[in-house]
Design a protein around this motif. Structure first.
Motif, PDB file in Angstrom:
ATOM      1  N   LEU A 223      36.644 -25.153-100.715  1.00  0.00           N
ATOM      2  CA  LEU A 223      36.086 -24.586-101.944  1.00  0.00           C
ATOM      3  C   LEU A 223      37.120 -24.540-103.066  1.00  0.00           C
ATOM      4  O   LEU A 223      36.788 -24.791-104.228  1.00  0.00           O
ATOM      5  CB  LEU A 223      35.521 -23.191-101.673  1.00  0.00           C
TER       6      LEU A 223
ATOM      7  N   GLY B 109      37.353 -28.002-104.409  1.00  0.00           N
ATOM      8  CA  GLY B 109      36.123 -28.284-105.153  1.00  0.00           C
ATOM      9  C   GLY B 109      36.089 -27.596-106.509  1.00  0.00           C
ATOM     10  O   GLY B 109      35.696 -28.200-107.513  1.00  0.00           O
TER      11      GLY B 109
ATOM     12  N   VAL C 272      29.417 -29.771-111.374  1.00  0.00           N
ATOM     13  CA  VAL C 272      28.802 -29.357-110.111  1.00  0.00           C
ATOM     14  C   VAL C 272      28.868 -30.485-109.083  1.00  0.00           C
ATOM     15  O   VAL C 272      29.211 -30.249-107.917  1.00  0.00           O
ATOM     16  CB  VAL C 272      27.337 -28.897-110.338  1.00  0.00           C
ATOM     17  N   ILE C 273      28.549 -31.686-109.495  1.00  0.00           N
ATOM     18  CA  ILE C 273      28.580 -32.818-108.565  1.00  0.00           C
ATOM     19  C   ILE C 273      30.001 -33.062-108.067  1.00  0.00           C
ATOM     20  O   ILE C 273      30.222 -33.307-106.877  1.00  0.00           O
ATOM     21  CB  ILE C 273      27.954 -34.065-109.212  1.00  0.00           C
TER      22      ILE C 273
ATOM     23  N   VAL D  86      30.896 -30.369-105.431  1.00  0.00           N
ATOM     24  CA  VAL D  86      30.281 -30.625-104.124  1.00  0.00           C
ATOM     25  C   VAL D  86      30.955 -31.802-103.428  1.00  0.00           C
ATOM     26  O   VAL D  86      31.334 -31.720-102.251  1.00  0.00           O
ATOM     27  CB  VAL D  86      28.760 -30.870-104.283  1.00  0.00           C
TER      28      VAL D  86
ATOM     29  N   ILE E 246      33.263 -31.712 -99.981  1.00  0.00           N
ATOM     30  CA  ILE E 246      32.900 -32.583 -98.854  1.00  0.00           C
ATOM     31  C   ILE E 246      34.059 -33.522 -98.525  1.00  0.00           C
ATOM     32  O   ILE E 246      34.347 -33.788 -97.359  1.00  0.00           O
ATOM     33  CB  ILE E 246      31.608 -33.362 -99.170  1.00  0.00           C
TER      34      ILE E 246
END
Length: 188
Positions: free
Chosen positions: A37, A40, A139-140, A143, A147
């Protein structure tokens, strides 16, 4: 620019951050959700803010280059995409530092979002909802980066160069589409 085009562009831009996130994941012996996180958030925040900054810069001089704006957008996206493809082909080994300190993450976030700054400049020449674009890109990237840390921790560097190749190809294709539409060769 449609929502689908913005989505594809956001995924393409996120590939640099994904590649670095994979490297981060490689360097972490044990992975905690918090670490994924953190990566990210850093990458998503900068990847979202840089197009806004680029948009503001591009808006300042968009009137000067309005007659060739499609060429400027194409050139910037082609250069960015070509550079990503080159990096993917060369497969340069990066030093994978496990640190998530402010200094390390700040430098990585800036480095992976320079492309987004240039794309933001092209947004000033196009019909783009900048708020939607900034949110989608941020946001993309968040994520995909989170990942990427997990992918790197599980699978290693196998996907890093493929991500850069894919992202570069996507940016070049979007630039070509913008150019062809403005020249009247293509209409969607």
């Amino acid at each position: 620019m449609s929502v689908l085009e913005l989505f594809v562009l956001a995924v393409g831009l996120a590939m640099d951050a994904f590649a670095v996130a994979v490297c981060k994941g490689l360097s972490l012996r044990t992975l905690k959700l918090r670490q994924a996180l953190v990566v990210g958030v850093w990458f998503g925040l900068f990847q979202g803010l840089m197009p806004a900054l680029g948009y503001l810069l591009g808006s300042a001089f968009s009137g000067l280059v309005q007659s060739v704006d499609h060429w400027v957008a194409f050139a910037l996206l082609a250069i960015i995409g070509g550079n990503m493809i080159r990096e993917g082909i060369q497969g340069d080994e990066e030093d994978c530092d496990p640190s998530l300190s402010f200094g390390v993450m700040f430098l990585l976030a800036v480095a992976t979002s320079i492309d987004a700054l240039a794309v933001g400049i092209t947004f000033a020449f196009l019909n783009v909802n900048i708020l939607l674009a900034v949110i989608m890109i941020g946001v993309i990237t968040f994520v995909i980066s989170a990942i990427g840390v997990k992918v790197g921790n599980l699978f290693g560097a196998r996907y890093k160069s493929k991500a850069e190749l894919l992202g570069g190809g996507v940016l070049i294709l979007i630039g070509l589409k913008i150019l062809l539409e403005d020249l009247g060769v293509l209409s969607f």
